[in-house]
Design a protein around this motif. Structure first.
Motif, PDB file in Angstrom:
ATOM      1  N   ASN A  89       0.836  -1.194   0.000  1.00 19.25           N
ATOM      2  CA  ASN A  89       0.000   0.000   0.000  1.00 19.25           C
ATOM      3  C   ASN A  89       0.880   1.257   0.000  1.00 19.25           C
ATOM      4  OD1 ASN A  89      -2.344   1.584   0.104  1.00 19.25           O
ATOM      5  ND2 ASN A  89      -2.319   1.617   2.342  1.00 19.25           N
ATOM      6  N   PHE A  90       1.598   1.464  -1.099  1.00 14.09           N
ATOM      7  CA  PHE A  90       2.524   2.585  -1.194  1.00 14.09           C
ATOM      8  C   PHE A  90       2.069   3.512  -2.313  1.00 14.09           C
ATOM      9  CE2 PHE A  90       6.984   4.102  -2.433  1.00 14.09           C
ATOM     10  CZ  PHE A  90       6.947   5.124  -1.497  1.00 14.09           C
ATOM     11  N   LYS A  91       1.611   4.691  -1.961  1.00 17.21           N
ATOM     12  CA  LYS A  91       1.029   5.608  -2.934  1.00 17.21           C
ATOM     13  C   LYS A  91       2.094   6.307  -3.782  1.00 17.21           C
ATOM     14  CE  LYS A  91      -3.314   6.524  -0.549  1.00 17.21           C
ATOM     15  NZ  LYS A  91      -4.250   7.558  -0.032  1.00 17.21           N
ATOM     16  N   ILE A  92       1.734   6.537  -5.044  1.00 17.87           N
ATOM     17  CA  ILE A  92       2.637   7.201  -5.980  1.00 17.87           C
ATOM     18  C   ILE A  92       3.043   8.578  -5.461  1.00 17.87           C
ATOM     19  CG2 ILE A  92       2.806   8.184  -8.313  1.00 17.87           C
ATOM     20  CD1 ILE A  92       0.896   5.954  -9.241  1.00 17.87           C
ATOM     21  N   THR A  93       2.120   9.250  -4.779  1.00 20.89           N
ATOM     22  CA  THR A  93       2.403  10.594  -4.265  1.00 20.89           C
ATOM     23  C   THR A  93       3.531  10.606  -3.236  1.00 20.89           C
ATOM     24  OG1 THR A  93       0.591  10.290  -2.669  1.00 20.89           O
ATOM     25  CG2 THR A  93       0.090  11.507  -4.690  1.00 20.89           C
ATOM     26  N   ASN A  94       3.874   9.438  -2.700  1.00 22.90           N
ATOM     27  CA  ASN A  94       4.956   9.344  -1.714  1.00 22.90           C
ATOM     28  C   ASN A  94       6.233   8.768  -2.315  1.00 22.90           C
ATOM     29  OD1 ASN A  94       3.405  10.325   0.500  1.00 22.90           O
ATOM     30  ND2 ASN A  94       2.436   8.316   0.715  1.00 22.90           N
ATOM     31  N   SER A  95       6.309   8.743  -3.647  1.00 24.99           N
ATOM     32  CA  SER A  95       7.424   8.043  -4.291  1.00 24.99           C
ATOM     33  C   SER A  95       8.784   8.641  -3.970  1.00 24.99           C
ATOM     34  CB  SER A  95       7.208   8.003  -5.806  1.00 24.99           C
ATOM     35  OG  SER A  95       7.159   9.311  -6.345  1.00 24.99           O
ATOM     36  N   LYS A  96       8.836   9.930  -3.639  1.00 24.89           N
ATOM     37  CA  LYS A  96      10.146  10.525  -3.336  1.00 24.89           C
ATOM     38  C   LYS A  96      10.800   9.839  -2.136  1.00 24.89           C
ATOM     39  CE  LYS A  96       9.099  14.339  -0.111  1.00 24.89           C
ATOM     40  NZ  LYS A  96       9.291  15.778   0.137  1.00 24.89           N
ATOM     41  N   TYR A  97       9.970   9.297  -1.255  1.00 26.02           N
ATOM     42  CA  TYR A  97      10.516   8.661  -0.057  1.00 26.02           C
ATOM     43  C   TYR A  97      11.188   7.321  -0.367  1.00 26.02           C
ATOM     44  CZ  TYR A  97       7.927  12.282   2.330  1.00 26.02           C
ATOM     45  OH  TYR A  97       7.451  13.511   2.747  1.00 26.02           O
ATOM     46  N   LEU A  98      10.842   6.725  -1.505  1.00 28.25           N
ATOM     47  CA  LEU A  98      11.570   5.529  -1.940  1.00 28.25           C
ATOM     48  C   LEU A  98      12.987   5.916  -2.334  1.00 28.25           C
ATOM     49  CD1 LEU A  98      11.735   2.550  -2.640  1.00 28.25           C
ATOM     50  CD2 LEU A  98      10.668   3.071  -4.852  1.00 28.25           C
ATOM     51  N   ASN A  99      13.137   7.060  -3.019  1.00 31.63           N
ATOM     52  CA  ASN A  99      14.468   7.594  -3.314  1.00 31.63           C
ATOM     53  C   ASN A  99      15.240   7.846  -2.025  1.00 31.63           C
ATOM     54  OD1 ASN A  99      14.623   7.696  -6.116  1.00 31.63           O
ATOM     55  ND2 ASN A  99      13.657   9.688  -6.247  1.00 31.63           N
ATOM     56  N   PHE A 100      14.554   8.468  -1.062  1.00 30.60           N
ATOM     57  CA  PHE A 100      15.199   8.784   0.212  1.00 30.60           C
ATOM     58  C   PHE A 100      15.669   7.514   0.906  1.00 30.60           C
ATOM     59  CE2 PHE A 100      12.844  13.060   1.186  1.00 30.60           C
ATOM     60  CZ  PHE A 100      13.251  13.548  -0.034  1.00 30.60           C
ATOM     61  N   ALA A 101      14.772   6.520   0.991  1.00 30.36           N
ATOM     62  CA  ALA A 101      15.086   5.279   1.708  1.00 30.36           C
ATOM     63  C   ALA A 101      16.263   4.546   1.071  1.00 30.36           C
ATOM     64  CB  ALA A 101      13.855   4.369   1.739  1.00 30.36           C
ATOM     65  N   THR A 102      16.280   4.498  -0.266  1.00 22.05           N
ATOM     66  CA  THR A 102      17.341   3.771  -0.970  1.00 22.05           C
ATOM     67  C   THR A 102      18.683   4.472  -0.822  1.00 22.05           C
ATOM     68  OG1 THR A 102      15.699   3.029  -2.588  1.00 22.05           O
ATOM     69  CG2 THR A 102      18.008   2.762  -3.154  1.00 22.05           C
ATOM     70  N   SER A 103      18.705   5.758  -1.091  1.00 22.31           N
ATOM     71  CA  SER A 103      19.982   6.487  -1.036  1.00 22.31           C
ATOM     72  C   SER A 103      20.522   6.553   0.396  1.00 22.31           C
ATOM     73  CB  SER A 103      19.832   7.883  -1.625  1.00 22.31           C
ATOM     74  OG  SER A 103      18.754   8.579  -1.064  1.00 22.31           O
ATOM     75  N   LEU A 104      19.623   6.693   1.369  1.00 23.98           N
ATOM     76  CA  LEU A 104      20.075   6.691   2.770  1.00 23.98           C
ATOM     77  C   LEU A 104      20.656   5.344   3.174  1.00 23.98           C
ATOM     78  CD1 LEU A 104      17.233   8.743   4.496  1.00 23.98           C
ATOM     79  CD2 LEU A 104      19.675   9.339   4.487  1.00 23.98           C
ATOM     80  N   SER A 105      20.151   4.276   2.587  1.00 27.05           N
ATOM     81  CA  SER A 105      20.681   2.938   2.891  1.00 27.05           C
ATOM     82  C   SER A 105      22.140   2.826   2.467  1.00 27.05           C
ATOM     83  CB  SER A 105      19.846   1.868   2.184  1.00 27.05           C
ATOM     84  OG  SER A 105      18.507   1.902   2.620  1.00 27.05           O
ATOM     85  N   ILE A 106      22.436   3.277   1.245  1.00 28.37           N
ATOM     86  CA  ILE A 106      23.820   3.258   0.770  1.00 28.37           C
ATOM     87  C   ILE A 106      24.667   4.202   1.614  1.00 28.37           C
ATOM     88  CG2 ILE A 106      25.349   3.572  -1.205  1.00 28.37           C
ATOM     89  CD1 ILE A 106      23.309   1.361  -1.606  1.00 28.37           C
ATOM     90  N   TYR A 107      24.140   5.379   1.855  1.00 23.14           N
ATOM     91  CA  TYR A 107      24.859   6.363   2.679  1.00 23.14           C
ATOM     92  C   TYR A 107      25.240   5.757   4.035  1.00 23.14           C
ATOM     93  CZ  TYR A 107      25.786  10.566   5.432  1.00 23.14           C
ATOM     94  OH  TYR A 107      26.375  11.497   6.252  1.00 23.14           O
ATOM     95  N   ASN A 108      24.295   5.099   4.690  1.00 23.00           N
ATOM     96  CA  ASN A 108      24.551   4.542   6.022  1.00 23.00           C
ATOM     97  C   ASN A 108      25.650   3.479   6.007  1.00 23.00           C
ATOM     98  OD1 ASN A 108      22.532   6.177   7.061  1.00 23.00           O
ATOM     99  ND2 ASN A 108      20.973   4.568   7.055  1.00 23.00           N
TER     100      ASN A 108
END
Length: 243
Positions: free
Chosen positions: A65-84
């Motif tokens: 249940n992940f809305k398209i309007t929140n898609s920027k947070y997928l970018n955030f989650a992925t890039s933060l994972s590599i960063y961490n």
């Protein structure tokens, strides 16, 4: 989680996309290859990687249940994972260059390409392609301002162990998405955003050069820049570039 290792493929994203169309995939299925002949990046660019030296892989994630309007947070989650993960390796002057390149100072160390499948107003699943420069020390002349973990730390890394670390971190951050903990991701992303609040030269799609300050990311994922007259203007990914 299922990891499929290939000796070579044209693109791990393309391979995984074809696989998802022709079979039912386990969530967090990973395609990893030692040699990628036609790696892809943002803006239809190529991702060039020396075989057996780096991590080139793609990850399949299915959402409930992940809305398209929140898609920027997928970018955030992925890039933060590599960063961490890289932060734990003591990579210096680490930051995330909008939308999801990972930088060490002014040099790129990792690129991310996210491709989504939609159902109605929701993201059904995503294929996340990651190219991380790990043990490569010499890069082609056509690649400017790039670096690797080994160049930054003088350590030779085990690619399998590094892959597992990254997948675990991604799963942890995807849990924030599934729990709608967007504020946590937003705060962490903005804290490490490349050039945030720093006077920076940009070029827009009309090749006009101007100075501004990155102030944030809009609700629809656009880069917000404060101009010299103090107005805030928003730019999409194909509308602006750093000089």
């Amino acid at each position: 989680m299922k990891i499929i290792k290939l000796s070579a493929t044209d693109s791990t994203n393309s391979f995984l996309k074809d696989l998802s169309h022709n079979s039912t995939l386990e969530n967090y299925t990973v395609i990893v290859t030692q040699k990628q002949t036609k790696g892809r990046g943002q803006h239809e660019s190529k991702w060039v990687s020396k075989p057996f030296k780096n991590l080139t892989f793609s990850l399949f994630i299915e959402f409930k249940n992940f809305k398209i309007t929140n898609s920027k947070y997928l970018n955030f989650a992925t890039s933060l994972s590599i960063y961490n993960v890289l932060f734990k390796k003591k990579i210096t002057k680490l930051s995330i260059k909008w939308p999801n390149d990972i930088m060490s100072a002014n040099k790129k160390i990792c690129g991310i390409l996210i491709e989504n499948t939609f159902t109605g107003d929701k993201i059904k699943n995503s294929i996340i392609g990651i190219g991380l420069n790990v043990n490569q020390e010499i890069f082609p002349d056509l690649l400017k301002n790039v670096t690797s973990l080994k160049l930054e730390t003088a350590v030779n890394y085990n690619l399998d162990e590094l892959l597992n670390e990254i997948i675990i971190e991604i799963k942890n951050n995807i849990d924030f998405l599934e729990s709608n903990m967007f504020e946590v991701l937003d705060k962490k992303y903005l804290e490490v955003l490349y050039k945030k609040n720093t006077p920076t030269m940009f070029k827009n799609s009309k090749s006009e050069i101007f100075m501004g300050l990155i102030s944030g990311i809009s609700n629809n994922g656009k880069l917000q820049i404060q101009l010299q007259d103090d107005t805030i203007k928003e730019f999409g990914i194909k509308e602006i570039s750093f000089l």
